[in-house]
Design an enzyme around this catalytic site. Structure first.
Site, PDB file in Angstrom:
ATOM      1  N   VAL A   1      38.625  54.705  -7.692  1.00 38.73           N
ATOM      2  CA  VAL A   1      38.667  55.744  -6.662  1.00 38.73           C
ATOM      3  C   VAL A   1      39.376  55.233  -5.409  1.00 38.73           C
ATOM      4  O   VAL A   1      39.498  54.031  -5.198  1.00 38.73           O
ATOM      5  CB  VAL A   1      37.253  56.259  -6.314  1.00 38.73           C
ATOM      6  CG1 VAL A   1      36.667  57.048  -7.470  1.00 38.73           C
ATOM      7  CG2 VAL A   1      36.325  55.104  -5.914  1.00 38.73           C
TER       8      VAL A   1
ATOM      9  N   GLY B   1      37.635  47.927   3.259  1.00 39.91           N
ATOM     10  CA  GLY B   1      37.303  49.236   2.689  1.00 39.91           C
ATOM     11  C   GLY B   1      36.277  50.065   3.440  1.00 39.91           C
ATOM     12  O   GLY B   1      36.336  51.294   3.412  1.00 39.91           O
TER      13      GLY B   1
ATOM     14  N   ARG C   1      44.127  54.795   2.301  1.00 36.06           N
ATOM     15  CA  ARG C   1      42.841  54.598   2.995  1.00 36.06           C
ATOM     16  C   ARG C   1      42.559  55.739   3.961  1.00 36.06           C
ATOM     17  O   ARG C   1      41.418  55.996   4.305  1.00 36.06           O
ATOM     18  CB  ARG C   1      42.850  53.283   3.775  1.00 36.06           C
ATOM     19  CG  ARG C   1      42.905  52.031   2.890  1.00 36.06           C
ATOM     20  CD  ARG C   1      42.606  50.799   3.738  1.00 36.06           C
ATOM     21  NE  ARG C   1      42.960  49.551   3.090  1.00 36.06           N
ATOM     22  CZ  ARG C   1      42.161  48.867   2.261  1.00 36.06           C
ATOM     23  NH1 ARG C   1      40.967  49.332   1.973  1.00 36.06           N
ATOM     24  NH2 ARG C   1      42.546  47.739   1.723  1.00 36.06           N
TER      25      ARG C   1
ATOM     26  N   ASP D   1      30.791  47.690  -7.142  1.00 41.82           N
ATOM     27  CA  ASP D   1      31.298  47.829  -8.506  1.00 41.82           C
ATOM     28  C   ASP D   1      30.522  46.835  -9.384  1.00 41.82           C
ATOM     29  O   ASP D   1      29.450  47.155  -9.897  1.00 41.82           O
ATOM     30  CB  ASP D   1      32.807  47.554  -8.443  1.00 41.82           C
ATOM     31  CG  ASP D   1      33.533  47.775  -9.746  1.00 41.82           C
ATOM     32  OD1 ASP D   1      32.932  48.350 -10.650  1.00 41.82           O
ATOM     33  OD2 ASP D   1      34.703  47.377  -9.868  1.00 41.82           O
TER      34      ASP D   1
ATOM     35  N   ASP E   1      31.920  49.976   1.254  1.00 43.21           N
ATOM     36  CA  ASP E   1      32.544  51.199   0.745  1.00 43.21           C
ATOM     37  C   ASP E   1      32.083  51.484  -0.679  1.00 43.21           C
ATOM     38  O   ASP E   1      31.679  52.596  -1.010  1.00 43.21           O
ATOM     39  CB  ASP E   1      34.084  51.108   0.802  1.00 43.21           C
ATOM     40  CG  ASP E   1      34.651  49.862   0.138  1.00 43.21           C
ATOM     41  OD1 ASP E   1      33.882  48.951  -0.227  1.00 43.21           O
ATOM     42  OD2 ASP E   1      35.890  49.795  -0.027  1.00 43.21           O
TER      43      ASP E   1
HETATM   44  P1  IMP Z   1      32.486  44.147  -6.632  1.00 41.05           P
HETATM   45  O1  IMP Z   1      32.414  42.750  -6.080  1.00 41.05           O
HETATM   46  O2  IMP Z   1      32.978  44.180  -8.049  1.00 41.05           O
HETATM   47  O3  IMP Z   1      31.206  44.936  -6.455  1.00 41.05           O
HETATM   48  O4  IMP Z   1      33.636  44.893  -5.864  1.00 41.05           O
HETATM   49  C1  IMP Z   1      33.550  45.171  -4.577  1.00 41.05           C
HETATM   50  C2  IMP Z   1      34.888  45.507  -3.932  1.00 41.05           C
HETATM   51  O5  IMP Z   1      35.936  45.795  -4.862  1.00 41.05           O
HETATM   52  C3  IMP Z   1      34.687  46.747  -3.132  1.00 41.05           C
HETATM   53  O6  IMP Z   1      34.138  46.471  -1.875  1.00 41.05           O
HETATM   54  C4  IMP Z   1      36.077  47.302  -3.073  1.00 41.05           C
HETATM   55  O7  IMP Z   1      36.756  46.711  -1.994  1.00 41.05           O
HETATM   56  C5  IMP Z   1      36.710  46.907  -4.387  1.00 41.05           C
HETATM   57  N1  IMP Z   1      36.615  48.041  -5.360  1.00 41.05           N
HETATM   58  C6  IMP Z   1      35.817  48.129  -6.433  1.00 41.05           C
HETATM   59  N2  IMP Z   1      35.985  49.299  -7.088  1.00 41.05           N
HETATM   60  C7  IMP Z   1      36.949  49.970  -6.383  1.00 41.05           C
HETATM   61  C8  IMP Z   1      37.570  51.274  -6.553  1.00 41.05           C
HETATM   62  O8  IMP Z   1      37.295  52.075  -7.464  1.00 41.05           O
HETATM   63  N3  IMP Z   1      38.502  51.609  -5.612  1.00 41.05           N
HETATM   64  C9  IMP Z   1      38.841  50.788  -4.578  1.00 41.05           C
HETATM   65  N4  IMP Z   1      38.289  49.574  -4.381  1.00 41.05           N
HETATM   66  C10 IMP Z   1      37.355  49.165  -5.285  1.00 41.05           C
HETATM   67 MG    MG Z   2      34.551  46.792   0.052  1.00 39.88          MG
END
Ligand code: IMP
Ligand code: MG
Length: 177
Positions: free
Chosen positions: A152, A43, A164, A102, A99
């Protein structure tokens, strides 16, 4: 792709401006140092390539891939390093470029993996942050934009593998679908 409709959330010009600001701040912070700038694939590759060109420093570029388990839209918190970086990291300053953060599980996992291998410092940069989704206590140093808890895409982020290459950040617009 299919008939899903998207609307623009963050325009290309705003992303360019914010990336320049963060690049300048990193240039100041790391003056005289030679950090490893680490792209979290896939990402971050577009944000990363724009950001490093706004950093007036001697940097080493490196890459990792993380896989987090769960379905498309939620994570279980189980994260695995599926491609490790090439550079030795003991004693180095590392700037992680993401990127989007979350839940924060991926970032928490990556930071602890790097720290356990003896790097000197870890700085976290993310283009996007969803503050209301955070489930961890990570300290994010530079945030491009805080956004609401919505899916998003674009500017490196995918939706079902596509989009992308959009030059801006978009969201799935339920009003149009
Ligand atoms: P986390 O471990 O939940 O913080 O998620 C991290 C990864 O999930 C990010 O680096 C993204 O690759 C993917 N991700 C989380 N939210 C989104 C979104 O809204 N769109 C696209 N990818 C997302
Ligand atoms: Mg990512």
């Amino acid at each position: 792709m299919e008939n899903t409709k998207f609307s623009t959330l963050i325009e290309k010009e705003k992303i360019i401006q914010r990336t320049e600001e963060i690049g300048k701040a990193l240039t100041q912070k790391f003056k005289g140092k030679t950090p490893i700038v680490l792209s979290v694939l896939n990402g971050s590759f577009i944000f990363y390539s724009d950001l490093i060109r706004n950093m007036d420093l001697d940097v080493i570029c490196d890459f990792v891939t993380l896989t987090s388990y769960g379905n498309n839209l939620t994570t279980t918190g189980e994260v695995k390093l599926t491609l490790d970086l090439m550079s030795p990291i003991r004693g180095k300053d590392i700037i992680i470029v993401e990127d989007i953060i979350d839940s924060g599980y991926s970032m928490e996992f990556l930071v602890s993996s790097l720290k356990s291998r003896g790097c000197r410092s870890v700085t976290i940069v993310t283009l996007l942050l969803k503050p209301s989704s955070l489930k961890t206590n990570i300290q994010v140093d530079y945030v491009g934009f805080e956004i609401a808890d919505q899916y998003v895409l674009g500017y490196g982020l995918d939706y079902q593998g596509y989009y992308r290459n959009l030059p801006h950040i978009a969201y799935i617009d339920n009003k149009l679908n």
